[in-house]
Design an enzyme around this catalytic site. Structure first.
Site, short mmCIF file in Angstrom:
data_model
loop_
_atom_site.label_atom_id
_atom_site.label_comp_id
_atom_site.label_asym_id
_atom_site.label_seq_id
_atom_site.Cartn_x
_atom_site.Cartn_y
_atom_site.Cartn_z
N GLU B 48 17.43 25.55 -52.12
CA GLU B 48 15.96 25.58 -52.09
C GLU B 48 15.53 26.02 -50.70
OE1 GLU B 48 13.82 21.99 -52.89
OE2 GLU B 48 15.01 21.57 -54.67
N ASP B 59 5.32 15.74 -48.46
CA ASP B 59 6.47 15.64 -47.57
C ASP B 59 6.29 14.52 -46.56
OD1 ASP B 59 8.38 17.62 -48.38
OD2 ASP B 59 6.87 19.12 -47.89
#
Lengths: 416, 264
Positions: B48, B59
């Protein structure tokens, strides 16, 4: 009183199949983890607005706790001396409990939180007005409260940090990114994703994912509903123009909304021009931004060629935001409302003038609307009636203003 | 290679696939290429490539700080495509992990075209659900890209079915309610979510969020088709004394985790 109308004015968007869309704007661009909570909030809100008991409880609080209806004050000396003789009418949201319009929204959302059965609320705040309002409602209803505030803003608005803590809230200084409102929203969303089972996010403005732009608008709509009636009673006609400051845009939507069908009433939003739009240091999202997605909705935003958010700048913490509510973007594109920037210097001059002519210390946010009203006075002339949303009071801004005007130096010493 | 082939290969070996994340541009564009290719050499099956974004709202602090640094260093979407091209030249398929606005700004159709041209396999969109926008799916389909959407422990059965119907390549199941970052425990919710997801689709289901150790990889590999590790790799780069040490630390973790998905 028409606090939360059954039929909030719905613009013809062409996207009726998609709730929460305003033309191409709005929507819901969020992680899947939050969808269930947003659906729950939407469902409870839809049920609550048709529930007479909920309406009655909200109206009771707005009347006996907040002090609604807020009055209209005719600012004759300000009109004469500062706005080219135009008739200036101030909608006194600064007289609300906690000092701004933010309480209108928060009481409704706190009641919704209780209805959903959650015990913890979180909120973001810029100037601290929404944080103070949320902490207030949480204290009133016995909810745990955590407020996310950019570290830069905790410094600019230290008084409001103390107020929130006195009210029992925990204030978390956010140290990422620009350390202002944008980053406080990111951090609040991260908290929400993590704690959504127990926590409701009391969003402070008409931005964010659906249902927030609609929910917050409907809760702020009372400003314009009252003001429209009050101006009619006072002057026998509708105002020529309505002026409001626009950060995320909740006070502006609140006062605009009841006038949208009144084609002869011009709607003017004044964004924070900071050091001047040409300098790049500003928060004039609609004036200088472009459509994109930030904080869960499509709207105008300040972004670079890569779609990275550009940091905003304003003397006013409450307007220092690189996004804006999606309904404003639609009002702009449809031409129903006009938006222009007011820079720091013009806002502070209007701040000073209102203090000296009317004995009212306005919030620096609201001073942008006052500066806008001065321009409208010049354009429209002395026969014009201009309704200004005085969205908040300036107690929290005394420190900033004293430094701006050289009453105190940077160390806080009063100058003789 | 496509992600489907990578998942099939792992399945044929009787194990889960290992998926590794790093943002493009940290510690530099070339540095991220070195770390990602080392990761593949050490046993990561699918890569990724994170597209750095200014407001990464799911995040945690570890990925935020690496992404902030990548942006401060001037990493662009074009740089991300260059990283994809370099990784795609290895044995492993490369998917981009991106928040929606940078792709929207680039143009969904243009990004799909350029990503496919760079050899990219698809895109994971953490803040774009299939029902949020009309532009991405047609663009991705036209260029044969995988569309990987997230399912969460809070997803209703209806939403899981809607989401997996729009997925291609694989489905990304978030193990816990929360943001990225290493955790002591991967939630109990993960196994149930994988089961509910598999009831709606034949696609492989990979589990991510909070996975950092070989033991956790082993635990998840028992019920999922893939194990996604992100923050733990980023942490290795952040803690490294220099870029070369960072690459070595990433390779070491990748080897550990690769052993973990093979353990039973």
């Amino acid at each position: 009183m028409d606090t939360m109308p059954d039929h909030g004015h719905v613009l013809a968007t062409g996207h009726e199949d998609r709730p929460g869309r305003f033309g191409p704007y709005g929507g819901r661009y969020v992680p899947e983890a939050l969808i269930a909570a947003l659906d729950e909030l939407d469902r409870e809100y839809t049920a609550a607005r048709h529930d007479p008991a909920f309406q009655a409880e909200l109206t009771h609080l707005l009347t006996t706790y907040t002090g609604r209806p807020t009055p209209i004050t005719e600012a004759a000396r300000f009109g004469e001396q500062a706005a080219h003789g135009a008739r200036i009418l101030l909608k006194r949201e600064d007289l609300n409990h906690t000092g701004s319009h933010k309480i209108n929204n928060v009481l409704g959302q706190a009641l919704l939180t209780r209805r959903i059965g959650k015990q913890r609320v979180i909120a973001e705040t810029g100037a601290g007005q929404h944080g103070v309002a949320t902490a207030t409602a949480a204290a009133l209803m016995g909810l745990e409260c955590v407020i996310y505030m950019g570290e830069e803003d905790t410094r600019r608005q230290a008084l409001n940090v103390a107020r929130m803590e006195l009210l029992g809230a925990t204030v978390v200084p956010v140290k990422t990114g620009s350390r202002t409102l944008k980053d406080a929203i990111n951090e609040a969303l991260r908290d929400w994703v993590t704690n959504v089972a127990t926590t409701n996010y009391v969003f402070g403005t008409v931005a964010g994912p659906h249902p927030f732009p609609t929910l917050v608008r409907d809760l702020q709509r009372i400003i314009g509903v009252e003001a429209r009636q009050q101006v009619l009673e006072l002057t026998g006609r509708l105002p020529d123009a309505v002026a409001a400051c626009v950060g995320g845009g909740s006070n502006a939507i609140g006062i605009f909304h009841a006038f949208i069908d009144d084609a002869d009433v011009a709607l003017h939003g004044f964004e924070a021009g900071g050091d001047g739009v040409a300098t790049g240091r500003h928060a004039a999202t609609i004036t200088a931004g472009s459509p994109g997605v930030l904080h869960g909705a499509r709207s105008y935003l300040l972004q670079d060629d890569m779609g990275q958010t550009i940091e905003s700048h304003s003397i006013s913490a409450g307007l220092d935001y690189p996004g804006v509510g999606p309904e404003h973007s639609w009002l702009k594109d449809s031409g129903r409302a006009a938006y222009e920037p007011v820079d720091d210097a013009d806002a502070m001059e209007a701040f000073r003038l209102l203090c000296r002519t009317e004995g009212i210390i306005p919030a620096i946010e609201s001073s942008h609307a006052l500066a806008g009203a001065r321009r409208l006075g010049e354009r429209l002339g002395p026969d014009a009636t201009i309704l200004v949303n005085l969205s908040g009071r300036g107690d929290k801004d005394v420190d900033t203003a004293a430094k701006w005007f050289g009453i105190m130096d940077e160390s806080g010493e009063v100058q003789a | 290679m496509t992600t489907s082939v990578a998942f099939e290969k792992a399945r044929a070996e009787g194990r889960a696939a290992l998926v590794g994340y790093l943002p493009a541009g940290y510690p530099s564009v070339d540095g991220s290429i070195a770390a990602l290719t080392a990761m593949v050499a050490a046993g990561v099956d699918i890569v990724e490539v994170g597209l750095p974004y200014s407001d990464p709202l799911i995040d945690g602090p570890v990925i935020q700080s690496a992404v902030d640094a990548a942006l401060r260093a001037g990493t662009t979407t074009t740089d991300v495509l260059r990283v994809v091209e370099a990784v795609a030249a290895t044995e492993a398929p490369a998917v981009v992990m991106s928040y929606w606005n940078p792709l929207d700004r680039y143009g969904a159709a243009a990004f799909a075209r350029d990503l496919a041209a760079a050899g990219g396999a698809g895109v994971i969109t953490p803040d774009l659900t299939p029902d949020a926008d009309d532009t991405w799916l047609p663009a991705a389909r036209e260029h044969g890209l995988d569309t990987v959407f997230l399912v969460a422990p809070s997803s209703t059965p209806e939403r899981i079915a809607m989401t997996t119907a729009a997925c291609r390549g694989f489905v990304y199941a978030t193990s816990v309610m929360g943001v990225t970052g290493t955790r002591e425990q991967v939630g109990d919710a993960a196994a149930g979510l994988v089961e509910r997801t598999k009831a709606t689709t034949d696609l492989p289901v990979a589990v991510g969020l909070g996975v950092s150790t070989a033991a956790q990889a082993t635990e998840i590999a028992a019920y999922a088709d893939g194990v996604v590790v992100g923050s733990a790799f980023v942490r290795r780069l952040l803690d490294a004394a220099d870029p070369a040490a960072g690459v070595a630390a990433v390779a070491e973790l990748a080897a550990d985790l690769a052993a973990g998905v093979r353990e039973r």
